[in-house]
Design a protein around this motif. Structure first.
Motif, PDB file in Angstrom:
ATOM      1  N   LYS A  84       0.848  -1.183   0.000  1.00  0.00           N
ATOM      2  CA  LYS A  84       0.000   0.000   0.000  1.00  0.00           C
ATOM      3  C   LYS A  84       0.889   1.241   0.000  1.00  0.00           C
ATOM      4  O   LYS A  84       2.073   1.177   0.335  1.00  0.00           O
ATOM      5  N   LYS A  85       0.307   2.363  -0.332  1.00  0.00           N
ATOM      6  CA  LYS A  85       1.008   3.638  -0.184  1.00  0.00           C
ATOM      7  C   LYS A  85       0.234   4.511   0.794  1.00  0.00           C
ATOM      8  O   LYS A  85      -0.961   4.322   1.012  1.00  0.00           O
ATOM      9  N   GLN A  86       0.941   5.455   1.372  1.00  0.00           N
ATOM     10  CA  GLN A  86       0.378   6.269   2.441  1.00  0.00           C
ATOM     11  C   GLN A  86       0.655   7.739   2.177  1.00  0.00           C
ATOM     12  O   GLN A  86       1.754   8.108   1.732  1.00  0.00           O
ATOM     13  N   ILE A  87      -0.329   8.560   2.438  1.00  0.00           N
ATOM     14  CA  ILE A  87      -0.177  10.018   2.319  1.00  0.00           C
ATOM     15  C   ILE A  87      -0.474  10.648   3.671  1.00  0.00           C
ATOM     16  O   ILE A  87      -1.446  10.278   4.345  1.00  0.00           O
ATOM     17  N   ILE A  88       0.384  11.576   4.075  1.00  0.00           N
ATOM     18  CA  ILE A  88       0.163  12.365   5.287  1.00  0.00           C
ATOM     19  C   ILE A  88       0.030  13.818   4.842  1.00  0.00           C
ATOM     20  O   ILE A  88       1.002  14.434   4.398  1.00  0.00           O
ATOM     21  N   SER A  89      -1.164  14.364   4.934  1.00  0.00           N
ATOM     22  CA  SER A  89      -1.421  15.743   4.507  1.00  0.00           C
ATOM     23  C   SER A  89      -1.432  16.649   5.728  1.00  0.00           C
ATOM     24  O   SER A  89      -2.282  16.516   6.612  1.00  0.00           O
ATOM     25  N   LEU A  90      -0.475  17.569   5.783  1.00  0.00           N
ATOM     26  CA  LEU A  90      -0.340  18.486   6.918  1.00  0.00           C
ATOM     27  C   LEU A  90      -1.180  19.739   6.682  1.00  0.00           C
ATOM     28  O   LEU A  90      -1.125  20.336   5.602  1.00  0.00           O
ATOM     29  N   GLY A 133      -6.853  15.512  14.747  1.00  0.00           N
ATOM     30  CA  GLY A 133      -6.732  16.852  15.320  1.00  0.00           C
ATOM     31  C   GLY A 133      -5.395  16.980  16.009  1.00  0.00           C
ATOM     32  O   GLY A 133      -5.210  16.434  17.101  1.00  0.00           O
ATOM     33  N   VAL A 134      -4.475  17.706  15.365  1.00  0.00           N
ATOM     34  CA  VAL A 134      -3.092  17.760  15.836  1.00  0.00           C
ATOM     35  C   VAL A 134      -2.544  19.180  15.675  1.00  0.00           C
ATOM     36  O   VAL A 134      -2.662  19.770  14.602  1.00  0.00           O
ATOM     37  N   ASP A 135      -1.969  19.696  16.727  1.00  0.00           N
ATOM     38  CA  ASP A 135      -1.168  20.917  16.612  1.00  0.00           C
ATOM     39  C   ASP A 135       0.239  20.464  16.235  1.00  0.00           C
ATOM     40  O   ASP A 135       0.911  19.781  17.015  1.00  0.00           O
ATOM     41  N   LEU A 136       0.687  20.801  15.046  1.00  0.00           N
ATOM     42  CA  LEU A 136       1.972  20.289  14.554  1.00  0.00           C
ATOM     43  C   LEU A 136       3.140  20.673  15.450  1.00  0.00           C
ATOM     44  O   LEU A 136       4.175  20.003  15.432  1.00  0.00           O
ATOM     45  N   ARG A 137       2.978  21.714  16.225  1.00  0.00           N
ATOM     46  CA  ARG A 137       4.047  22.122  17.129  1.00  0.00           C
ATOM     47  C   ARG A 137       4.242  21.110  18.254  1.00  0.00           C
ATOM     48  O   ARG A 137       5.225  21.196  18.999  1.00  0.00           O
ATOM     49  N   HIS A 138       3.320  20.155  18.376  1.00  0.00           N
ATOM     50  CA  HIS A 138       3.454  19.076  19.359  1.00  0.00           C
ATOM     51  C   HIS A 138       3.855  17.768  18.694  1.00  0.00           C
ATOM     52  O   HIS A 138       3.852  16.727  19.345  1.00  0.00           O
ATOM     53  N   CYS A 183       1.203  25.232   1.911  1.00  0.00           N
ATOM     54  CA  CYS A 183       1.154  26.423   2.752  1.00  0.00           C
ATOM     55  C   CYS A 183       0.764  26.053   4.188  1.00  0.00           C
ATOM     56  O   CYS A 183      -0.171  26.608   4.757  1.00  0.00           O
ATOM     57  N   CYS A 184       1.483  25.109   4.759  1.00  0.00           N
ATOM     58  CA  CYS A 184       1.214  24.693   6.140  1.00  0.00           C
ATOM     59  C   CYS A 184       2.442  24.925   7.014  1.00  0.00           C
ATOM     60  O   CYS A 184       2.433  25.770   7.905  1.00  0.00           O
ATOM     61  N   LEU A 185       3.508  24.177   6.756  1.00  0.00           N
ATOM     62  CA  LEU A 185       4.706  24.292   7.580  1.00  0.00           C
ATOM     63  C   LEU A 185       5.290  25.701   7.561  1.00  0.00           C
ATOM     64  O   LEU A 185       5.997  26.095   8.488  1.00  0.00           O
ATOM     65  N   TYR A 199       4.357  23.283  -0.964  1.00  0.00           N
ATOM     66  CA  TYR A 199       4.052  24.522  -1.700  1.00  0.00           C
ATOM     67  C   TYR A 199       4.127  25.678  -0.707  1.00  0.00           C
ATOM     68  O   TYR A 199       3.430  25.668   0.311  1.00  0.00           O
ATOM     69  N   GLU A 200       5.005  26.637  -0.973  1.00  0.00           N
ATOM     70  CA  GLU A 200       5.186  27.770  -0.058  1.00  0.00           C
ATOM     71  C   GLU A 200       5.588  29.021  -0.839  1.00  0.00           C
ATOM     72  O   GLU A 200       6.243  28.921  -1.878  1.00  0.00           O
ATOM     73  N   PRO A 201       5.254  30.199  -0.308  1.00  0.00           N
ATOM     74  CA  PRO A 201       5.779  31.433  -0.895  1.00  0.00           C
ATOM     75  C   PRO A 201       7.201  31.687  -0.400  1.00  0.00           C
ATOM     76  O   PRO A 201       7.615  31.158   0.628  1.00  0.00           O
ATOM     77  N   PHE A 202       7.944  32.484  -1.148  1.00  0.00           N
ATOM     78  CA  PHE A 202       9.269  32.901  -0.692  1.00  0.00           C
ATOM     79  C   PHE A 202       9.501  34.338  -1.138  1.00  0.00           C
ATOM     80  O   PHE A 202       8.874  34.825  -2.089  1.00  0.00           O
ATOM     81  N   SER A 203      10.400  35.031  -0.462  1.00  0.00           N
ATOM     82  CA  SER A 203      10.528  36.479  -0.658  1.00  0.00           C
ATOM     83  C   SER A 203      11.431  36.873  -1.816  1.00  0.00           C
ATOM     84  O   SER A 203      11.316  37.975  -2.353  1.00  0.00           O
ATOM     85  N   SER A 204      12.362  36.001  -2.193  1.00  0.00           N
ATOM     86  CA  SER A 204      13.368  36.301  -3.225  1.00  0.00           C
ATOM     87  C   SER A 204      14.285  37.455  -2.845  1.00  0.00           C
ATOM     88  O   SER A 204      15.073  37.920  -3.665  1.00  0.00           O
TER      89      SER A 204
END
Length: 392
Positions: A77-83, A208-213, A238-240, A273-278
């Motif tokens: 099987k394959k597994q996906i973890i979506s943050l 239900g998870v606060d990623l900081r934990h 656009c999470c981490l 996927y994230e923005p960056f300032s350049s």
């Protein structure tokens, strides 16, 4: 407004953008409107063409990389973890296609996870996309924990209401309910890290998870249903980026460690996927405008370029990496036929502004599995990613 609430509200912003792009014809996803807050009517949602096209490129790029991972044949099987999954509809499209060959985990704040589980429970089109029996455990401060109920994926029984007799389900349909031995949630063993899982099935989990934990192996291992022996893909749209760099690095480092070892798959990938300032004036204006809305994206300045993000992933342990900003992806990944189609949808007068905007958003993908003699070539379940052109 709390920082957590600000981060949660950005999910609504992304959802509204997707609804607008879907309405304009860039892609087909009728499920999106089910997730809109009641105060918003999809009929009234519109965005400028440059934003619709940017949303299209984001959705297309992430989808292609996810589908590339899933398309590679595997005896497991394959597994996906979506943050920070929020209102993402991807599992309801992928689970019917891959069935028992895919295990899908979504992680978000507890209030968001409960809301999603409740919404799934209320809509047959969402419930029916989940293979196998589903267990709901939805509790809110207004309704204290009582009995858990188990049901087929076609009938939801509220944890605060008695089970309906057979044949009196929604629309008069006949559905059976497997209640097993009823347990009182208040007396059941709580997750030691304060996590919740308001929806469980053999193929789909909403946590239900606060990623900081989520920064220790024990915290990761406490998530129900997570299988460390499976090839696994982390998705972070656009999470981490909303975490402090040290915190987001700690989350990724912990996940890598959890999937590394003799009894583990040693096959972990990421699509981010994230923005960056350049480090340019436009990027500084982006940061300022976000700050005016109370939004802080620490990684924009900490990792201001594509190369900085790629170096970060490599330093964490993703030995094969690649990246491209959305302008590059728009120009390189969209076929001439597809470009002709989207050009016919709307007139894009703001082409220079579009190019400038999407050049400040990046797609990054990496894996811990690489070709031995070619460290930056993807291997195993990620080998299809070698077919995607990369800017870096």
């Amino acid at each position: 407004m709390s920082r957590n609430k600000v981060m949660q509200d950005t999910d609504t912003d992304a959802l509204v953008s997707k609804v607008a792009a879907e309405k304009a014809g860039y892609f087909h996803d009728p499920l999106l409107k089910l997730f809109l807050p009641s105060k918003l009517d999809h009929v009234d949602i519109h965005k400028l063409p440059l934003f619709n096209r940017g949303t299209f490129v984001r959705v297309m790029a992430v989808s292609k990389l996810v589908e590339g991972f899933l398309a590679v044949p595997s005896d497991k099987k394959k597994q996906i973890i979506s943050l920070g999954a929020g209102s993402d509809t991807r599992p309801f499209h992928l689970l019917p296609q891959y069935g028992s060959n895919l295990v899908y985990h979504e992680l978000d704040f507890a209030v968001s996870a409960r809301r999603k589980a409740q919404l799934i429970a209320e809509h047959d089109v969402l419930k029916n996309a989940i293979p196998g029996p589903v267990e709901y455990d939805i509790h809110t401060p207004e309704f204290p924990p009582r009995q858990r109920r188990w049901s087929s994926s076609r009938l939801y029984v509220s944890s605060r209401e008695p089970a309906l007799p057979s044949g009196s389900g929604p629309s008069g349909s006949s559905s059976s309910i497997n209640t097993h031995s009823q347990r009182n949630s208040s007396s059941s063993v709580a997750n030691p890290h304060g996590f919740e899982t308001p929806l469980k099935s053999p193929s789909y989990y909403v946590h239900g998870v606060d990623l900081r934990h989520l920064m220790t192996p024990a915290s990761v291992q406490s998530l129900p249903g997570l299988d460390f022996s499976l090839p696994t893909l982390i998705v972070s749209e656009c999470c981490l980026c909303y975490l402090e760099p040290d915190a987001s690095d700690a989350v990724l480092a912990t996940l890598i460690k959890a999937f590394t070892g003799p009894s583990c798959s040693n096959q972990l990938g990421i699509v981010s996927y994230e923005p960056f300032s350049s480090d340019d004036q436009f990027g500084k204006v982006m940061v300022h405008n976000l700050a005016m809305r109370g939004i802080s994206i620490p990684t924009m300045m900490a990792f201001p370029t594509l190369q900085a993000q790629v170096s970060r992933l490599r330093g964490l342990g993703f030995t094969a990496t690649a990246a491209g900003n959305l302008k590059y992806v728009h120009d390189a990944w969209v076929s001439s036929e597809e470009m002709h189609k989207i050009n016919a949808l709307e007139i894009l007068d703001e082409l220079e502004e579009f190019d400038l905007l999407v050049a400040h958003y990046g797609i990054y993908w990496g894996s811990t599995a690489h070709v031995p003699d070619a460290p930056n070539r993807f291997a195993g379940p990620f080998e299809a990613w070698n077919d995607f052109s990369r800017q870096i």
